[in-house]
Design a protein around this motif. Sequence first.
Motif, short mmCIF file in Angstrom:
data_model
loop_
_atom_site.label_atom_id
_atom_site.label_comp_id
_atom_site.label_asym_id
_atom_site.label_seq_id
_atom_site.Cartn_x
_atom_site.Cartn_y
_atom_site.Cartn_z
N THR A 142 1.09 -1.30 0.49
CA THR A 142 0.01 0.32 -0.25
C THR A 142 1.31 1.18 -0.48
O THR A 142 2.33 1.20 0.24
CB THR A 142 -1.28 0.30 0.96
N ASP A 143 0.35 1.43 -0.28
CA ASP A 143 0.67 3.61 -0.47
C ASP A 143 1.38 3.89 1.01
O ASP A 143 2.64 4.75 1.45
CB ASP A 143 -0.18 4.91 -1.19
N ARG A 144 1.21 3.60 2.37
CA ARG A 144 1.20 3.61 3.33
C ARG A 144 2.26 2.66 4.17
O ARG A 144 3.48 3.12 4.11
CB ARG A 144 -0.03 2.91 4.70
N ILE A 145 2.67 1.93 3.94
CA ILE A 145 3.88 0.91 3.57
C ILE A 145 4.84 1.28 2.57
O ILE A 145 5.38 1.31 3.43
CB ILE A 145 3.45 -0.76 3.45
N ARG A 146 4.75 1.54 2.22
CA ARG A 146 6.06 2.66 0.91
C ARG A 146 6.23 3.73 1.79
O ARG A 146 7.16 4.29 1.14
CB ARG A 146 5.34 3.53 -0.94
N ASP A 147 4.96 4.69 1.58
CA ASP A 147 6.00 5.63 2.52
C ASP A 147 6.93 5.53 3.70
O ASP A 147 7.90 6.37 4.11
CB ASP A 147 4.81 6.68 2.97
N GLU A 148 6.42 4.04 4.43
CA GLU A 148 7.45 3.80 5.58
C GLU A 148 8.06 3.10 5.77
O GLU A 148 9.50 3.69 6.00
CB GLU A 148 6.63 2.32 6.79
N LEU A 149 8.85 2.21 4.34
CA LEU A 149 9.88 2.53 3.54
C LEU A 149 10.86 3.13 3.17
O LEU A 149 11.89 3.63 3.57
CB LEU A 149 9.50 1.26 2.50
N LYS A 150 10.48 4.44 2.59
CA LYS A 150 10.84 5.67 2.99
C LYS A 150 11.77 5.73 3.15
O LYS A 150 12.62 6.94 3.53
CB LYS A 150 10.27 7.19 1.94
N CYS A 151 11.02 6.01 5.07
CA CYS A 151 11.14 6.52 5.84
C CYS A 151 12.75 5.68 6.85
O CYS A 151 13.34 6.05 6.75
CB CYS A 151 10.42 6.05 7.30
N GLY A 152 12.39 4.40 6.03
CA GLY A 152 13.91 3.91 6.12
C GLY A 152 14.75 4.05 5.48
O GLY A 152 15.95 4.30 6.29
N GLU A 153 14.47 4.63 3.69
CA GLU A 153 15.49 4.73 3.46
C GLU A 153 16.41 6.00 3.81
O GLU A 153 17.40 6.35 4.18
CB GLU A 153 15.24 5.23 1.98
N GLU A 154 15.70 7.17 4.43
CA GLU A 154 16.16 7.95 5.84
C GLU A 154 16.55 8.35 6.25
O GLU A 154 17.47 8.92 6.27
CB GLU A 154 14.90 8.97 5.28
N TYR A 155 16.40 6.74 6.85
CA TYR A 155 16.69 6.94 8.52
C TYR A 155 18.87 6.35 8.24
O TYR A 155 19.33 7.14 8.31
CB TYR A 155 16.15 5.37 9.36
N TRP A 156 18.18 5.57 7.38
CA TRP A 156 19.62 4.83 6.87
C TRP A 156 20.54 6.32 6.29
O TRP A 156 21.58 5.59 7.02
CB TRP A 156 19.74 4.15 6.17
N ALA A 157 20.33 7.33 5.90
CA ALA A 157 20.48 8.22 4.88
C ALA A 157 21.45 9.32 5.62
O ALA A 157 22.20 9.83 6.25
CB ALA A 157 19.97 8.60 4.09
N LEU A 158 20.67 9.08 7.55
CA LEU A 158 20.77 10.04 8.47
C LEU A 158 22.51 9.48 9.48
O LEU A 158 22.81 9.77 9.42
CB LEU A 158 19.75 10.02 9.58
N GLU A 159 21.89 8.20 8.95
CA GLU A 159 22.50 7.51 10.29
C GLU A 159 24.43 7.28 9.23
O GLU A 159 25.33 7.67 9.55
CB GLU A 159 22.76 6.12 9.90
N ARG A 160 24.53 7.26 7.98
CA ARG A 160 25.37 7.35 7.61
C ARG A 160 26.21 8.67 7.68
O ARG A 160 27.23 8.97 7.49
CB ARG A 160 25.40 7.04 5.75
N LYS A 161 24.72 9.95 7.74
CA LYS A 161 25.68 11.10 7.60
C LYS A 161 25.70 11.25 9.21
O LYS A 161 27.58 12.56 9.17
CB LYS A 161 24.41 12.07 7.39
N LEU A 162 24.93 10.91 10.26
CA LEU A 162 25.86 10.76 11.31
C LEU A 162 27.19 10.43 11.42
O LEU A 162 27.78 11.38 12.43
CB LEU A 162 24.85 10.37 12.56
#
Length: 281
Positions: free
Chosen positions: A216-236
Motif C-alpha cells: 500500500t501507499d502507507r507501506i511505501r511511505d514507511e519504507l521511504k522512512c527507512g531509506e531516510e533513516y539509513w541516510a541520516l545514519e551514514r551522515k551522522l
Amino acid sequence: MEQLKELEQVQNIMLMIQSAGAIDSSNNTNADSNRFLANFILFMMQPCGELDMNQKCKLISNHFPKISSAFNKESSPQLCDKGNIGIEASLSHHCDDDMSVGLLQTDCADVAMVTLDSMQRANSTLQDFCRSYFMFHEMDANNAESIFKYLPLLSFTESYIYQLDTINEKLLQLPSNGIPDSDMLTPDWILRFIKSFKTDTFKPLAVLLESYGIYTDRIRDELKCGEEYWALERKLCSALTNKQEIQMEDVMKAIHLKSFDYRVLNLLLYQLNGKDQCEDQ
C-alpha cells in the motif's frame, strides 16, 4: 545506532592518544593509520578471560612477527562470510527453477532474498512485535496458531530490512567515493545491494509484496522512512568520523525514524487480516 556508538568510542580514543602525543593529528595523510591504531587499542581494551593488557601486548610482540602478509592474503578468503555466500549460491540455483514457489519469474538480481543470518537477527524484533502489536489485531501472542498464521511473510520482511541494515553498515566502511577497495573482499551480491542502495533500496521487497496484493501507499511511505533513516545514519557517522558538528535535529529525526520496521509490520498485519488501519483508529 550501534555503529554510532562504536565510532564515538574510536573518536574518543583518537583524541586521547593525540593528547598523549602518540599520533600526529596535524597530518591528514595519517588519518587511516590513526583510525587503525584507535580501533586496535579499542580491541585491546576488550576483556579476554584473565589476560591483562601487559599479557596481551606480550602475546602480540611474540606472535605478530610470525604472521606475514602472505599468510593474511591466504587466510582472508577462507574467513570471508562463507555462510552468506553459500546461502546466496543456493538461492541463485533455485531462482532459475520455474517451479519456485512464491518467487516472481524474473532475474535473480531483482528477487528479494534473505540470508539465514538476517533471519536470526530479526527474531528478537519479531518476538517484541508479536507481544506489543498482536493485541491491536485481536490476535493472541501466546497462541501458536496466531503466531504462525502470518509468520513467513512477517519474518521475511523483517529479515530483509535487517539485511539492508547490514548493507548500510558496510556502506559506512566504504571510502568517501563509494568505491570499495580491491582488498575489501566484498561478495558480488553485496556489491549489487550497495549499487542499488541509494536508488531504489526496497524495490525487490516492494515487488514481492505487490505480488501478494498487500503493498500500500502507507507501506511505501514507511519504507521511504527507512531509506531516510539509513541516510541520516551514514551522515551522522561520517560527521563523527571527520570531527564535524552534528546537528541535534538530525539525531532526533533519526531516533523518530528508527522504528519504521515496526510500523511496516503493523501495516502488513492489517493487510493480511483484510482490514484497513483507519477502521480501527
